[in-house]
Every structure is written in C-alpha cells, then in structure tokens.
Design an enzyme around this catalytic site. Structure first.
Site, PDB file in Angstrom:
ATOM      1  CG  ASP A  40      25.152   2.669  12.839  1.00  0.00           C
ATOM      2  OD1 ASP A  40      25.561   1.527  12.557  1.00  0.00           O
ATOM      3  OD2 ASP A  40      25.342   3.210  13.953  1.00  0.00           O
ATOM      4  CE1 TYR A  68      31.269   8.616  13.783  1.00  0.00           C
ATOM      5  CE2 TYR A  68      33.078   8.596  15.356  1.00  0.00           C
ATOM      6  CZ  TYR A  68      32.409   8.028  14.286  1.00  0.00           C
ATOM      7  OH  TYR A  68      32.884   6.871  13.735  1.00  0.00           O
ATOM      8  CG  ASP A  82      19.793   3.234  15.760  1.00  0.00           C
ATOM      9  OD1 ASP A  82      18.614   2.852  15.700  1.00  0.00           O
ATOM     10  OD2 ASP A  82      20.747   2.544  15.352  1.00  0.00           O
ATOM     11  NE  ARG A 165      24.822   2.385  16.879  1.00  0.00           N
ATOM     12  CZ  ARG A 165      24.592   1.102  16.635  1.00  0.00           C
ATOM     13  NH1 ARG A 165      23.429   0.561  16.980  1.00  0.00           N
ATOM     14  NH2 ARG A 165      25.510   0.346  16.075  1.00  0.00           N
TER      15      ARG A 165
END
Length: 262
Positions: A40, A68, A82, A165
């Site tokens: 992203d 991550y 986000d 997310r």
C-alpha cells in the site's frame, strides 16, 4: 542488468507501480519490469522488483510467506484500515486475541483484489458497495511487541494473500498507522540494494534443483518433458545454469512450465 530480482526498500507515499516505473526508466528501452506483491502507498519495506525474464516467475515469488511489522492505533476506526481513510473514535479493545494457524478473513474493501475485473479500491472510492469473498490464509506468528495508551506494535508472519489491515481491524476498533514488510521468503529488507541484481537461479533457490546433461538438457530447453520425479516445482539446470522451471507429471516425468533459454 539482464534478468533477475532487485530488493527495494519502498518508502511511504509512493505506490508499488511508482517504484516499477522509476526503475524501468533507468533500464534499456523495452526491458520488462514488474513486482512480486503490492505494498500500500502508506506502507514501507521490501518490494521484489522483477527484471527481464524474472517477470515470468512472478507467481512463484508472490507465493512466498511474508513478515510484517505494524503499529496499530487502538480505539479508533478507519474506513480503509489505514491512515488514508476516514478516522472515527470507537471503543478501546480490551485483551487482544491474536489468532494464528489457518484463519478465514475478508480482504478490506480498499484493496487491490479484483471484483468483476475492477480493483476493489476503485469501486469503493466510486461509492459502490464492495463485497469481497472470504478467503483462508495461514498466520504463523502474531505477536504483540508492546502496547501503550492507544498504540500497539505487532510482528506478523503469514502466508501470501494475508491482509494485515484486516487482521488489525478484526482486533476491535483499530487500524494500521504504520506497516512495514521486512521479509519475503528468504529475502530480507536489510539486504535491499538497487545496485545488486540477484540472478534468477539464486532468487529461485528455495526450489529444489535437478541437474541435467546432454540430450535431457537439450529437450528441457525446448520445453520437452524429461525423466525425473519431484513433489512440486523444481529448477532444471545444466552446466550453463538455469534452463527452466518444471512440474511433476505422470510416469516420472518433469514438464518445463517456464523456460529461460528461448
């Protein structure tokens, strides 16, 4: 530069496509360039840039597990999961349940998943209701590194196709404020360098190698199945290096599915 993989540490504020376009401009005209897994725009970290014939193995590199590091804001919601979405105050989550193993999740509406041939985020931004099918993913690690006030940091190791997310949003009222991809398969963001092109053979070293000689090597170079057995995709090699990627077939044959000599 000929064929291979670049490890790029993507900064925040640019898209994965932006990185591909920038690198393409620095290469001879007509060079094929792609990437193996979108990040992203707000996210940072490891992006595998595929140069030349490396674009042929995109699906194999994309299938590698990921690692991550993310920081979440707790007690608030975001329409996109986000910082780029509409932020609203919510309820502060209590004890956090961090699921691991095989889990079912629904990718966020603002994602690159295609719905009817169009990207979900494009439909969502156009005001259309987006219903993305659930999918099963595998989460090997989901650890909370620290939590203070309305912030918490997590380390997540997961299969390809996992949306961090979504994992964070499912904790309760929470969204990602920072997201960094630190590892893809055996590649680490600490080794990122746009000056070093990793050869195709080295980039695919996670696949077993089958060494060929003589007539068998010549056949494989022309896409003809050769004797051999395997439990998955393998590299076919000879003294000159990588010939093809092959998959097992009946009667103990290995069929080239991606060739590199032509």
């Amino acid at each position: 530069m000929n064929d291979g993989v670049l490890l790029v540490d993507k900064p925040a504020g640019v898209t994965s496509h932006d990185v591909v376009a920038r690198i393409r401009r620095g290469l001879p005209k007509g060079t094929k360039v792609g990437h193996a897994g979108t990040l992203d725009p707000f996210a940072t970290g490891l992006l595998l840039i595929l140069v030349g014939r490396a674009t042929r193995v995109q699906r194999f590199l994309m299938a590698q597990p990921k690692r991550y590091e993310t920081v979440a804001r707790l007690g608030y919601t975001s329409t996109t999961g986000d910082p780029e979405g509409e932020i609203e105050p919510g309820d502060m989550p209590g004890e956090l349940h961090l699921p691991t193993g095989v889990i079912t999740q629904r990718p966020p509406a603002y994602s690159a998943v295609k719905i009817g041939g169009k990207r979900a985020y494009a439909l969502a931004r156009a005001g259309e209701t987006v219903e993305i099918p659930e999918r099963q993913v595998f989460v090997a690690r989901f650890d909370c590194e620290w939590r203070t006030e309305d912030r918490a940091a997590f380390v997540i190791e997961c299969s390809s196709g996992t949306y961090v997310r979504s994992l964070i949003m499912e904790l309760g009222d929470a969204y990602c404020v920072e997201l960094r991809r630190t590892r893809i398969g055996d590649f680490d963001v600490a080794d990122a360098s746009e000056e070093r092109l990793i050869s195709l053979d080295d980039a695919l070293a996670f696949m077993p190698a089958v060494e060929l000689t003589g007539e068998a090597a010549a056949k494989a170079a022309h896409g003809v199945a050769v004797p051999g057995s395997a439990h998955g995709t393998v590299r076919l090699r000879d003294e000159d290096g990588l010939i093809a990627l092959a998959e097992p077939r009946e009667n103990d044959l290995l069929k080239p599915v991606v060739g590199f000599r032509a």
